[in-house]
Every structure is written in structure tokens, then in C-alpha cells.
Write an enzyme that holds these catalytic residues in place. Structure first.
Site: not given
Lengths: 174, 618
Positions: B184, B206, B25, B86
Site C-alpha cells: 500500500e 498509513d 484497494d 481483513k
């Protein structure tokens, strides 16, 4: 590519959607690229193409309009290659009226009511045309196939209207 | 399933060899690595005993520091310490300037892409992410006692092509074999689904550090079907922090924050946010350049600060349910993922919208890595009896620029992948011999409102009257959500194809250069690495074709069998040597010889797949 053959279903307008879904998943279980994660590059590329074909076939058979178009294409009638203009003035008038109705929704005293009314009209017409379409396609002869192509074109107008109606509804909700 | 096992490593000479696989992850705030051991997915801890590695990379004159130490140094050395990289993946220089005023870095324009000037030179987000991946892979290798055969890396479902490509490039740079980029939410559902045998419609909400995803999945007997996905790839818990920073700035009355104060405030903001998940208010003293302030932040005030952002996520939920053609009542279960879902207001508003208490039984920080590990274990071939099938969709529409700066959609969003769609275009001038293609991703109608993925030219079109040439453009999206585009003029078969890389990605050569120029990877000799890659591919080809001949020799005539066996023999011999180019040539030769055979097998197995078919089998 014959999508009916791919799913081993009889080539016709009436399709058992549950059966189609089951067969689709069975094919994807075999050909989804996840089965080929450690395969050679060539085999992985082939799997991607195969899985894409299966997805496309499923997408086309799932929806009545695309299914009818595919069926006609298999019988040699291609809608996009055919230049026929509408002579059905009653149909064109009806479309214009429905379009005006759509335009009126925003300023209507009770927009929800008008939306419901319009939706009902569209749904009724669509049902009617789909029934006609099933009949003409079942006949399976060139003359009826041309009629079927006309019906598909008309149906496309109704699907488009339905889509626009949904957009208007969303705008009102937001 | 016995049909196309040309690809299954389980059929090779060593059928029970356990392969090492991990799920990663690669998060905005924290990253984790997990693996399946003794049938159970577990996160792996580094030598310090921590499994959550802060996604922070600090470049110093002496080397590169990743994780907790780097995070601790952030306030001291803000220019060289990259946090939340990210958010910069696959981003352009200009758009980063526009969107992120808070970044304390010295940003530079690297051929249109954003990069950061550090004491170790200019580093782009792909390189920074690769450092994190190397750290995680090292943890896994050390714990598992060997090099990883493959990894699954998770990405937000909402990531566009450029962001996915950047992630894959980072893995490539880190020397990892990517089995799959997994969305994800799908990973989270996988972790929950296999645990509880859940069936029905599941919504995965999420909210991570920098991204927000909402996905609606239908779970049914091992099939994870994504019905729709939506979200915002630039919205997350970091934004809550920035709102607290703004509040701190206002309360302390500091006109302009220095980079150092900004970092100090950001750390404070993070602490406050965490404390407010359990406390109703926090009093604290903050020291700064113009003195000292005694302040109190209550949960109610914090809620006020962030309400607009949380409401924005709820609006995205609404839209996604609409796309999935369901209502909130149809959702059987809501899964919360991401550390930011610990914020009470988030839980409250999500629960209110879906009319139920969301599931939180698996640690929201770990659930994604655990799901990725489960899938990595399957994909690497350790669990061949699985009947899991992950059907993902493309999150944003793909299209081409047409006349007047408009975008013509070729593949609409939420189409199941892999997918291939073609569209025909024609020349609009007499004698036109070239055509330029501009590939875009997004939902808006104007080119300027969508993300530009690539531009390329199709040249050598024979001069014809306007409208005479027919150019067929095919978009293909693979299971990772990565696009490739090919264009072909139909009458002359002039073609052009690209992996969508030029404007927002890195070419293979650029990656090779980055590997070579990077001190961190100097120990991995480039030549050695290329040789190993070819050897691995050679053994895959050898295995696949050997098994195929064993099973389906009847699809070949005697002469074909002799040719193929000779090629296999040569391939095996060469792959034991160290001539990279010769191995590559032997692979190509074997592939070329067996193309027709592979196609015949594919056709054959499709016909067989549904034979003796019973409805209750699926």
C-alpha cells in the site's frame, strides 16, 4: 557465480559504489519480475530467480566484508571451510577489553560519553583493518589471501561489536 | 529493455490492443477499484454512484450482500454480517480468540484457521474477501465494458506471508488474474510520485481501519526503493472506535453489551470519531436497554483515549527510520494514507515527529487504489515506455526452528525482494532418515513468539552418522512477498519443496472445492474456468516462444528450431480445442523443449544488458 562479472566491474576490493548502484538498477530494470507480469509461468519463475540473483550479487558487493569474502571465494579461499584458530593474543585481549567496556555502559555515570568513546575505538580499528585488507587483497597471491581471510575474521568481531553497541544505544534511548 | 521482451505482450500480433486492468484497494473498512483511462487514474463508481464500497459482507438465506446495504444491516444481523474481514486474513483460530474479544461472530476452527459460522454455512476470511473482490471487479467490468485482463491488489507492507497468501487465494477464488500484490505505501508513493515528479526520501504513514504501516522510500528517477518498513497489522482506526465503545459502556453503566448494542455503539463511535475531526465536542443522546443517556465527548477527551495508540505508531516510525539508517530530518516529504489519518491528533503527532506538515493533496482514502491502478496499467502492458521500477523489501524476517525452540533467521527483514537464500543443516542423530522443518516469520528469537508459516518433512535421507547428511534449505521470496521453500540433501539429492501453505493457507484443491461449493460462483463452471486458464497460459507460452525464436534463433541449431516449431504448431492447434489436459501437456512439452533455450537467452541478455553502458542512461 562471479558477481563482478555480472556487473561488469573489475574484480577487486575497491569498487565504485555509485557505478555498482547504477548497474544494479539497470539490470533490475530489465529483469525485475514486474517486466514479466503477463509472461508464461516458466518465464516468470526464471525472472524471479534472475532478479533474486541480481539482488544477492548487489548485496554481496555493496558491503566490504561480503565483497572481500566473495573475492576470496573466487580465488579459491573459502572462509567457512577453513578451520584456523586465532593465535593473535593481542587481538583477543583487545576484544575482551572492548566487551567489558560494552558491559559497563549501562551503569556508567555518563553512558553517552562511554558509547561515543567505544564507538570511536571500534571505528578506528575497523578503518585500520579495512585498509590492511585492501592491501592484502590487492597483492593477489595465495599467502596474502590467507592473511586477508584472517583480517576478515577479525573485522567480523568489530562489526558484531558495533551492532551490539547500537542495540545498547537503542535500549538506553527507549 | 529490448532484451527480454519474450515476455512483453506488446510484441505479439496485436501490438496496440488496449488491455483492461484495474487496481484494487482491498481495505479493512472500505474497498475501492480504480483504473487508468486517457492517461489518468480514476476510481470507479458502482451503479449507485459510490466508489467507496464498505468492506462488509452479509450472508442471508437469500444470498450475499456486499457494501453499503450490508453495512446498514450490520446492527440488525451482527452474526451474519462480517465487518473488517481483513483483520482475520491468514489468522489462526486460537490467536483470533486471544486478540479480538469484541467480535460478534460465531467463530469456528477450520483446520487451525479462523472461520465464521453464518446462515449460509461456515465462511472463511478468504471466501468473504472474494465476495468483495467480485463486487469490485464487476463494477470495473461494467464500467470498462469487458472482462479484466489483470488486477493489482494492494496489501499492507507489514502483511506477513500468510496474510499475503490469503489475499492471493481470495483473488484466485474470485476468478481474478493477479498481476502483482503491491504494498500500500508503495502504491501511495506511486500515486504521488508520478504526479509531482518528487525526488528524495519519502515516509508513508498509513493508518487504516485495522492496520498501521510506516514505510520509508527513496524516490529517484522512476525508482521506488523501499528502504525499510514497519508497523502493526492489528492496529487501526477500528481500535479508536473500540476505545469509544468502552467509554460509552462506562458512561451508560451497561455491565455487558449484547451483540446488538455493541454494533449500535460501534456505529455511534464511528460517527463521533468523524464528527470530532471538525468539531471540538459532540453532544448526543444514546438509547439503550437500560434507558437513555445524554452524553458529551470532547476532542480533548477523545485525544486522551487514543493517545497511547497514536504514540505506539510514532514509536514504530522511530524504529523504521532507524532500520532505514536515516533520521527524521532526512525525510523530504510525509504522505498520509488511510481514513484514520483524518483524526487531528494523528496529524498533529505525525507532523510533530517529522517536523513538517504532511502531504494530503490526494484523498487519503483513494490514493492507494489510484497507485494500484497506475501499476496495473503498466504491468498489463499498456504502457511499455515506463521506466518505473519498484524495489520492495520483505517486512518480517523469515527463519527456521532449530534446537531448543529457537529461530534461526534465513532472510532478515528489509531485504530487497525477490530474494533467494540458502542455509545448510545437518542431522543430529546416527542413522537419522527424516528431518522436519518448521518455517517461521517474525523478529523474536523464540519459536513461540513468531508466526508459524508451515511445517513439512524431508524424508528418505540415507542413514548416515550424525552430522553426515547436509541438508540445504532454500527460501525464495517472489516480488509479491510470497515465500516458497525447498530442501535438499546434497549427497543424494533427495528433495522436498512446498509453497508455504499447509498451516496457514489453503491448498489449490481447497480453493477448487471452495469455488465449486460456492453458490455465488456456480455460474462459472469450474471446467470452463480451468480450460480458459490453460488457454490463456498456452497463448502466453506460444507468444513468448514465437517472439524468442524470431529474435534469437541463432542460439539454436537447425534441429532444435524444427522441434520447437513443431511443438508450437501443436500447442496452437490444441489450444483452440477444449481438451484441458491435452493443452496442459502441450504447454509442458513446449516448456521442456525450450528450457535450455530460455536459459541461454537469459545469460545472453544479462551479458548484453550492460554493454554500451553509459552512466547517465539510468
Amino acid at each position: 557465480m562471479n558477481y563482478f562479472q555480472l556487473f561488469q566491474l573489475p574484480a577487486g576490493f575497491d569498487v565504485d559504489l555509485t557505478e555498482l548502484g547504477t548497474r544494479y538498477l539497470e539490470l533490475q530494470r530489465n529483469f525485475h519480475p514486474d517486466n514479466f507480469a503477463t509472461a508464461s509461468e516458466r518465464d516468470r519463475m526464471m525472472a524471479v530467480q534472475q532478479a533474486a540473483n541480481i539482488n544477492d550479487a548487489y548485496h554481496s558487493l555493496k558491503q566490504p566484508l561480503l565483497r572481500a569474502e566473495h573475492l576470496l571465494a573466487l580465488r579459491g579461499v573459502k572462509l567457512s571451510h577453513e578451520q584456523r584458530s586465532f593465535t593473535d593474543t593481542a587481538f583477543l585481549m583487545q576484544q575482551m577489553e572492548l566487551r567489558e567496556q560494552l558491559a559497563d555502559i549501562q551503569d556508567a555515570a555518563d553512558p553517552d560519553d562511554l558509547i561515543a568513546q567505544t564507538e570511536q575505538q571500534i571505528t578506528e580499528q575497523r578503518k585500520l583493518l579495512l585498509k590492511l585488507l585492501a592491501g592484502t587483497l590487492a597483492a593477489n597471491n595465495p599467502e596474502q589471501d590467507l592473511l586477508a581471510a584472517d583480517i576478515i575474521r577479525k573485522l567480523k568481531f568489530f562489526f558484531k561489536l558495533q551492532h551490539e553497541l547500537e542495540l545498547i544505544e537503542q535500549q538506553l534511548q527507549d | 529493455m529490448a532484451l527480454l521482451q519474450i515476455a512483453e505482450p506488446g510484441q505479439s500480433a496485436a501490438p496496440h490492443q488496449h488491455k483492461l486492468a484495474a487496481g484494487i484497494d482491498l481495505g479493512t473498512t472500505n474497498s475501492l477499484v480504480a483504473t487508468v483511462r486517457s492517461g489518468e487514474a480514476k476510481t470507479l463508481a458502482n451503479q449507485q454512484g459510490e466508489d467507496m464500497v464498505p468492506s462488509v459482507v452479509r450472508y442471508t438465506l437469500d444470498g450475499v450482500i456486499v457494501g453499503k446495504q450490508a453495512q446498514a444491516d450490520a446492527a440488525l444481523d451482527p452474526h451474519n454480517t462480517i465487518i473488517s474481514v481483513k483483520r482475520l486474513m491468514g489468522r489462526g483460530f486460537q490467536e483470533t480468540l486471544k486478540q479480538s474479544q469484541h467480535l460478534p461472530y460465531d467463530l469456528v476452527d477450520q483446520q487451525g484457521l479462523v472461520a465464521i459460522n453464518t446462515v449460509r454455512g461456515v465462511k472463511n476470511p478468504v471466501e468473504v474477501s472474494a465476495e468483495i473482490l467480485v463486487t469490485l471487479a464487476d463494477t470495473a467490468s461494467q464500467t470498462l465494458g469487458g472482462e479484466l485482463n489483470g488486477v493489482v491488489i494492494t496489501v499492507p507492507a507489514y502483511f506477513d506471508d500468510a496474510q499475503r497468501q490469503a489475499t492471493k487465494d481470495a483473488a484466485s477464488l474470485a476468478g481474478l488474474n493477479v498481476l502483482r500484490l503491491l504494498n500500500e505505501p508503495t502504491a501511495a508513493a506511486l500515486a504521488y510520485g508520478l504526479d509531482s515528479g518528487q525526488e528524495g526520501v519519502v515516509a508513508v504513514y498509513d493508518l487504516g481501519g485495522g492496520t498501521f504501516d510506516i514505510s520509508v522510500l527513496r524516490l529517484k528517477r522512476g525508482v521506488f526503493e523501499v528502504l525499510a518498513t514497519g508497523g502493526d497489522s492489528a492496529l487501526g482506526g477500528d481500535d479508536f472506535d473500540h476505545l469509544i465503545v468502552d467509554w460509552l459502556q462506562q458512561k451508560t453503566g451497561i455491565a455487558e453489551l449484547s451483540h446488538q448494542t455493541l454494533r449500535q455503539f460501534l456505529q455511534l463511535a464511528r460517527q463521533l470519531k468523524e464528527q470530532l475531526t471538525t468539531q471540538l465536542s459532540v453532544s448526543f443522546v444514546v438509547e439503550h436497554s437500560s434507558g437513555q443517556s445524554e452524553l458529551t465527548l470532547s476532542r480533548a477527551e477523545f485525544d486522551d483515549l487514543i493517545t497511547a495508540l497514536v504514540r505506539k505508531t510514532i514509536r514504530a516510525c522511530k524504529q523504521t527510520l532507524r532500520d532505514a539508517d536515516i533520521t527524521a530530518e532526512d525525510v523530504a516529504q510525509v504522505v498520509l494514507v488511510g481514513g484514520s489519518t483524518r483524526v487531528p491528533l494523528v496529524r498533529h503527532l505525525v507532523g510533530e515527529f517529522f517536523g513538517q506538515t504532511p502531504l494530503t493533496s490526494i484523498d487519503p482514502d483513494k490514493v492507494v487504489a489510484l497507485g494500484a491502478a497506475i501499476q496495473a496499467n503498466v504491468l498489463v502492458g499498456n504502457k511499455s515506455d515506463t521506466d518505473t521500477l519498484l524495489l520492495d523489501v520483505i517486512p518480517l524476517s523469515l527463519g527456521l526452528e532449530t534446537m531448543g525452540g529457537l529461530v534461526e533467521k534465513i532472510i532478515p527483514r528489509n531485504t530487497i525482494i525477490p530474494v533467494a537464500r540458502a542455509q545448510e543443516f545437518t542431522t543430529f542423530k546416527d542413522g537419522q532418515t527424516a528431518m522436519s522443518m518448521h518455517v517461521l516469520q517474525g523478529e523474536r528469537e523464540l519459536v513461540s513468539d513468531c508466526r508459524s508459516l508451515a511445517q513439512f518433512n524431508l524424508t528418505g535421507i540415507p542413514p548416515m552418522a550424525a552430522g553426515g547428511a547436509h541438508i540445504r534449505v532454500t527460501f525464495q521470496v517472489d516480488a509479491d512477498g510470497l515465500l516458497s521453500v525447498t530442501a535438499q540433501e546434497k549427497s543424494t539429492l533427495v528433495s522436498a519443496s512446498i509453497q508455504v501453505k499447509p498451516s496457514y493457507g489453503l491448498s489449490d484443491n481447497q480453493i477448487a472445492e471452495m469455488i465449486q461449493s460456492s453458490m455465488q460462483f456456480a455460474r462459472q463452471d469450474m471446467q470452463q474456468r480451468l480450460l480458459r486458464e490453460q488457454q490463456v497460459e498456452a497463448s502466453r507460452v506460444w507468444e513468448a516462444v514465437s517472439v524468442a525464436i524470431g529474435v534469437d534463433a541463432h542460439l539454436l541449431d537447425a534441429a532444435e528450431v524444427i522441434d520447437i516449431e513443431a511443438a508450437l504448431h501443436q500447442l496452437k492447434q490444441l489450444s483452440e480445442g477444449d481438451d484441458t489436459a491435452a493443452i496442459k501437456a502441450a504447454i509442458e512439452h513446449t516448456n521442456h523443449l525450450t528450457d535450455e533455450f530460455a536459459a541461454r537467452r537469459m545469460d545472453n541478455s544479462i551479458r548484453q544488458a550492460l554493454q554500451g553502458h553509459k552512466v547517465d542512461e539510468v
